[in-house]
Design an enzyme around this catalytic site. Sequence first.
Site, short mmCIF file in Angstrom:
data_model
loop_
_atom_site.label_atom_id
_atom_site.label_comp_id
_atom_site.label_asym_id
_atom_site.label_seq_id
_atom_site.Cartn_x
_atom_site.Cartn_y
_atom_site.Cartn_z
N GLU A 5 2.51 -37.12 -45.95
CA GLU A 5 2.14 -36.01 -46.83
C GLU A 5 1.81 -36.56 -48.23
O GLU A 5 2.46 -37.51 -48.69
CB GLU A 5 3.36 -35.08 -46.93
CG GLU A 5 3.21 -33.90 -47.88
CD GLU A 5 4.54 -33.19 -48.10
OE1 GLU A 5 5.59 -33.87 -48.10
OE2 GLU A 5 4.54 -31.95 -48.26
N ASN A 35 -1.33 -27.87 -50.50
CA ASN A 35 -0.79 -29.12 -49.97
C ASN A 35 -1.44 -29.30 -48.60
O ASN A 35 -1.04 -28.66 -47.63
CB ASN A 35 0.74 -29.01 -49.88
CG ASN A 35 1.39 -30.33 -49.52
OD1 ASN A 35 0.75 -31.24 -48.99
ND2 ASN A 35 2.69 -30.44 -49.78
N LYS A 53 -0.52 -26.40 -46.02
CA LYS A 53 0.91 -26.25 -45.75
C LYS A 53 1.40 -24.81 -45.93
O LYS A 53 1.16 -24.19 -46.97
CB LYS A 53 1.70 -27.19 -46.66
CG LYS A 53 3.20 -27.25 -46.39
CD LYS A 53 3.81 -28.38 -47.23
CE LYS A 53 5.31 -28.48 -47.07
NZ LYS A 53 5.85 -29.58 -47.90
N GLU A 65 7.14 -27.27 -55.18
CA GLU A 65 5.94 -26.99 -54.38
C GLU A 65 5.47 -25.55 -54.52
O GLU A 65 4.28 -25.26 -54.48
CB GLU A 65 6.18 -27.33 -52.90
CG GLU A 65 6.25 -28.83 -52.68
CD GLU A 65 6.18 -29.19 -51.20
OE1 GLU A 65 5.22 -28.77 -50.55
OE2 GLU A 65 7.10 -29.86 -50.72
N CYS A 85 5.61 -31.79 -43.36
CA CYS A 85 6.93 -31.89 -44.00
C CYS A 85 7.88 -30.77 -43.61
O CYS A 85 8.35 -30.73 -42.48
CB CYS A 85 6.73 -31.97 -45.52
SG CYS A 85 8.22 -32.53 -46.39
N ASN A 100 7.57 -36.05 -46.93
CA ASN A 100 8.30 -36.74 -48.01
C ASN A 100 9.65 -36.07 -48.12
O ASN A 100 9.71 -34.89 -48.46
CB ASN A 100 7.59 -36.56 -49.36
CG ASN A 100 6.32 -37.37 -49.47
OD1 ASN A 100 6.35 -38.58 -49.41
ND2 ASN A 100 5.20 -36.69 -49.61
#
Lengths: 294, 294
Positions: free
Chosen positions: B23, B83, B100, B118, B144, B169
């Site tokens: 990611e 993302n 994402k 995020e 993720c 991550n």
Amino acid sequence: MRRLIALLERAAAHGCRLVVFPELTLTTFFPRYFLPSPEMAEKYFEREMPNADTQPLFDRARELGVAFVLGYAELTPDQRRFNTVCAVDVDGTIVGSYRKIHLPGHAEDRKMEHQHLEKYYFEVGDVGFPVVTLAGLKVGLATCNDRRWAETYRVLALQGADLVAIGYNTPVSGVPGMNPEPHRMMEEHLLSVRAGAYQNALWVLAAAKSGVEDGQRLIGGSCIVTPGGDVVSRATGDGDELVIGAYDPGVAEPFRAEMFNFSRHRRPEHYQLIVERTGVGEPVVAAIAGGHDD
Amino acid sequence: MRRLIALLERAAAHGCRLVVFPELTLTTFFPRYFLPSPEMAEKYFEREMPNADTQPLFDRARELGVAFVLGYAELTPDQRRFNTVCAVDVDGTIVGSYRKIHLPGHAEDRKMEHQHLEKYYFEVGDVGFPVVTLAGLKVGLATCNDRRWAETYRVLALQGADLVAIGYNTPVSGVPGMNPEPHRMMEEHLLSVRAGAYQNALWVLAAAKSGVEDGQRLIGGSCIVTPGGDVVSRATGDGDELVIGAYDPGVAEPFRAEMFNFSRHRRPEHYQLIVERTGVGEPVVAAIAGGHDD
């Protein structure tokens, strides 16, 4: 009944307020046998609960102030058959029942010594996954193969379950068509209950028959799993055994506050296929093609 | 770019046809830092893909005939930020992208050294969970934190994914509000990817950044998981590392034929709450009360 009551009394002596017994506790796991008609399995089914045989368990539990969850084969007055669990509170009252939804195995006679004929003997449960209050705790009910399906835990968690009680019977010989190494079955069991607990921040109480039943070895592996996915208590042998743990609601809190704060993180608008499809189909998501020029 | 190409070339030398990168591969994991406005993070975002910086990777992969999956921060022409993951087939064409969906963390400045912002820097993905064809394989895309949510794998499996590519991550320091032992983070990671693989009879390719990035230690733990839930290949260190495995479609077959034969066993009529509710609510299932007399 004598063995169940002995375990119940030992549980009460340890201060337990809630006891989970296995799936189909009162009989052998008869779906391993094919009979020419499902009706011929009648002797394995209970017509009412409690009944003359099980009343002593209900009475003793009420005396001890212990709630319990008990799996049995249910025959309804209109001759329907379910793989059922009843949830009995500390006052001896049945506060809810669950009829197994994920029936594994097959409906046809595969002519093997040990089969898995739950789809032959039982109807699919018709009451959903219930959450009941037992000993003051919000307990979700599920059975055996349900524990391998992520939907089970999620539907119970979305109704506020703090614990999920799962009785089960899992043979070492595995599913038809597979001949796995015996340790696989235990690993898959633990993976399923641990993931269900962790991903929903709830406790799982998994209770199995163990040892050899009518010539078929079962994996056993009863355990208590925390909302962090940790097995904190586990059966060590293959005889009658009490697996105990101390319920602590605080274990779930940090998971519910952050990582698995459902209302903050879940995105049901992207989960529609889970209810729109039963089996596997073609891709429906139109992935963005190319770069940003389109 | 030099490090990615070196890994790609090593993969090709081992006969790999598909490579999964982590990611946000191209930048530091900048959501750990609060900036007064999300726009100030502009330098971390890609305006097009491929671009001048990444074109060499696309070119080398096409020359080698290797498909790849690459995570990066995406800024769209209309200034939306995601993302994102792009899926590039063996001919160098982007065949799909994923934005994402399960953004973890928080949107507000918590005034900590390492945050998880995020929800501040990115919008929730708007294209669902796509399944694309890479090197002839049906690959589901996720990123993720998606790996901790059972819905991710199920939606991809219902679209026929045989593998799921997940870059991630994960810091050792864990989620805000928790201060877990470091090994917990690895255990929860492995539990999530193993359960997702097993319960959907598909392969998971999980690729992490590892080591210390800008002062924050990451768990690493890149691995390949079989449809039986077994980790068959895993990173051993915290530097640049190639984790390889041989894809065998046969591993999934017995699971798909029996235990996880979706069309035979799934019961979507009992899964409605998964899409009807986002957060936890009251029990809705009317558990059968009492015995059979009702």
